[in-house]
Design a protein around this motif. Structure first.
Motif, PDB file in Angstrom:
ATOM      1  N   LYS A  32       0.816  -1.214   0.000  1.00 37.47           N
ATOM      2  CA  LYS A  32       0.000   0.000   0.000  1.00 37.47           C
ATOM      3  C   LYS A  32       0.847   1.259   0.000  1.00 37.47           C
ATOM      4  CE  LYS A  32      -4.273  -1.679   1.997  1.00 37.47           C
ATOM      5  NZ  LYS A  32      -4.963  -1.928   3.248  1.00 37.47           N
ATOM      6  N   SER A  33       2.170   1.082   0.169  1.00 41.92           N
ATOM      7  CA  SER A  33       2.988   2.297   0.274  1.00 41.92           C
ATOM      8  C   SER A  33       3.873   2.501  -0.950  1.00 41.92           C
ATOM      9  CB  SER A  33       3.841   2.240   1.542  1.00 41.92           C
ATOM     10  OG  SER A  33       4.528   1.025   1.583  1.00 41.92           O
ATOM     11  N   LEU A  34       4.294   3.759  -1.084  1.00 37.35           N
ATOM     12  CA  LEU A  34       5.166   4.132  -2.186  1.00 37.35           C
ATOM     13  C   LEU A  34       6.613   4.127  -1.697  1.00 37.35           C
ATOM     14  CD1 LEU A  34       3.663   7.191  -4.074  1.00 37.35           C
ATOM     15  CD2 LEU A  34       4.072   4.902  -4.954  1.00 37.35           C
ATOM     16  N   LEU A  35       7.460   3.497  -2.463  1.00 39.59           N
ATOM     17  CA  LEU A  35       8.871   3.455  -2.106  1.00 39.59           C
ATOM     18  C   LEU A  35       9.649   4.275  -3.136  1.00 39.59           C
ATOM     19  CD1 LEU A  35      11.091   2.139  -0.310  1.00 39.59           C
ATOM     20  CD2 LEU A  35      11.179   0.289  -1.998  1.00 39.59           C
ATOM     21  N   ARG A  36      10.457   5.201  -2.639  1.00 38.65           N
ATOM     22  CA  ARG A  36      11.304   5.978  -3.552  1.00 38.65           C
ATOM     23  C   ARG A  36      12.618   5.239  -3.747  1.00 38.65           C
ATOM     24  NH1 ARG A  36       9.036  10.993  -4.312  1.00 38.65           N
ATOM     25  NH2 ARG A  36       7.810  11.882  -2.612  1.00 38.65           N
ATOM     26  N   VAL A  37      13.006   5.082  -5.015  1.00 37.16           N
ATOM     27  CA  VAL A  37      14.199   4.298  -5.337  1.00 37.16           C
ATOM     28  C   VAL A  37      15.120   5.067  -6.277  1.00 37.16           C
ATOM     29  CG1 VAL A  37      15.029   2.173  -6.425  1.00 37.16           C
ATOM     30  CG2 VAL A  37      12.925   2.129  -5.093  1.00 37.16           C
ATOM     31  N   ILE A  38      16.408   5.083  -5.944  1.00 37.99           N
ATOM     32  CA  ILE A  38      17.401   5.751  -6.793  1.00 37.99           C
ATOM     33  C   ILE A  38      18.365   4.701  -7.328  1.00 37.99           C
ATOM     34  CG2 ILE A  38      18.913   6.296  -4.797  1.00 37.99           C
ATOM     35  CD1 ILE A  38      19.657   8.907  -6.295  1.00 37.99           C
ATOM     36  N   GLN A  39      18.777   4.892  -8.572  1.00 36.47           N
ATOM     37  CA  GLN A  39      19.712   3.945  -9.166  1.00 36.47           C
ATOM     38  C   GLN A  39      20.690   4.686 -10.076  1.00 36.47           C
ATOM     39  OE1 GLN A  39      17.756   0.885 -11.437  1.00 36.47           O
ATOM     40  NE2 GLN A  39      19.551  -0.471 -11.392  1.00 36.47           N
ATOM     41  N   ILE A  40      21.968   4.397  -9.900  1.00 41.59           N
ATOM     42  CA  ILE A  40      22.973   4.956 -10.814  1.00 41.59           C
ATOM     43  C   ILE A  40      23.030   4.009 -12.000  1.00 41.59           C
ATOM     44  CG2 ILE A  40      25.345   5.819 -11.047  1.00 41.59           C
ATOM     45  CD1 ILE A  40      23.777   6.993  -8.596  1.00 41.59           C
ATOM     46  N   GLU A  41      22.429   4.432 -13.107  1.00 38.71           N
ATOM     47  CA  GLU A  41      22.345   3.537 -14.256  1.00 38.71           C
ATOM     48  C   GLU A  41      23.659   3.435 -14.994  1.00 38.71           C
ATOM     49  OE1 GLU A  41      18.096   2.796 -16.186  1.00 38.71           O
ATOM     50  OE2 GLU A  41      19.409   4.233 -17.147  1.00 38.71           O
TER      51      GLU A  41
END
Ligand SMILES: Nc1ncnc2c1ncn2[C@@H]1O[C@H](COP(=O)(O)OP(=O)(O)OP(=O)(O)O)[C@@H](O)[C@H]1O
Ligand SMILES: [Mg+2]
Length: 254
Positions: free
Chosen positions: A215-224
């Motif tokens: 039910k929750s939003l997860l913020r995700v960062i990725q160095i592509e």
């Protein structure tokens, strides 16, 4: 003192000063390069770009130029003050120049870029590039943000013209010798880009995403990708709080 590999690596980096992010980047963004910050609406592109400039000014004495193509100066200044970043003060101390090119979107008849007002037709990448170069020289800027570059590029019809415009801008940014962060919007959540060639032109790509987990939003960062830089390219969680963005480089999201 011996010139160690660690020294050389530190000399070739521009630290973002964003908690946790420099760890993923082995010290920071590659100096004098252009990095693409890619993410959907509300993922924190503007906050991260601002934090990169403000930290540069306050912690590293790097003056900065912010080119805003979507939002007007008053809005951005107001929003960033919420994080304790006083753009107005930084600007009056000649540490920051804010170039507002947002009317491109809203005022078809005329465009205001810094102190210049030009007609829509006459407005060109060249005008903006000139404004950026002048501003960089004026305050000796070491960091530049263009947010978002998509607004500028989509003025041009066709992929070839859009690509050429972007190449022109990126070459001009490289000429300034500054470390540049340019943002781009994702068309929809997931990995599909609005224009995909931009990531091939950039020296590095940082991706911001919001994932629905239960039910929750997860913020995700990725160095592509980050040329010439050993990076952690695993997706990592990040948060937006009232002090800005914080990345958790040791936490896994999978
Ligand atoms: N004090 C705060 N605490 C937590 N979250 C915040 C705070 N202030 C703003 N946000 C979040 O930051 C996000 C907006 O960040 P930002 O404007 O940098 O996004 P963006 O990627 O630039 O969006 P856009 O594509 O619309 O320009 C929103 O999702 C908002 O919920
Ligand atoms: Mg934004």
């Amino acid at each position: 003192m011996a010139d160690t590999a660690a020294d050389r690596s530190a000399n070739s980096r521009t630290p973002t000063g964003i908690p946790g992010l420099d760890k993923l980047l082995t010290g920071g963004l590659p100096k004098n390069r252009t990095i693409l910050l890619c993410g959907g609406p509300g993922t924190g592109k503007t906050i991260m770009s601002s934090q990169f400039l403000v930290n540069g000014i306050l912690d590293y004495e790097d003056a900065g130029v912010y080119v805003s193509l979507d939002e007007n100066k008053v809005h951005i200044f107001e929003e960033m003050l919420d994080f304790g970043w006083d753009f107005e003060e930084l600007e009056s101390n000649k540490k920051l120049i804010f170039l507002e090119a947002s009317p491109i979107r809203y005022l078809p008849a005329e465009i205001k870029v810094g102190k210049l007002t030009v007609g829509r037709k006459e407005f060109s990448m060249a005008t903006l590039i000139e404004m950026i170069k002048t501003s960089v020289k004026e305050i000796g800027a070491k960091r530049i943000v263009v947010d978002p570059v998509t607004t500028l590029v989509f003025q041009y019809d066709g992929v070839v013209a859009q690509r050429n415009a972007l190449v022109e801008l990126m070459e001009a940014l490289a000429d300034t010798g500054a470390t540049c962060l340019i943002t781009t919007e994702l068309r929809r959540p997931g990995f599909e880009r609005s224009i995909d060639y931009e990531e091939y032109l950039a020296h590095g790509v940082i991706l911001l995403q919001q994932l629905q987990v239960g039910k929750s939003l997860l913020r995700v960062i990725q160095i592509e990708k980050m040329r010439k830089t050993p990076v952690d390219n695993q997706p990592r969680p990040y948060r937006i709080t009232d002090t800005g963005i914080e990345v958790f480089p040791r936490e896994s999201v999978l």
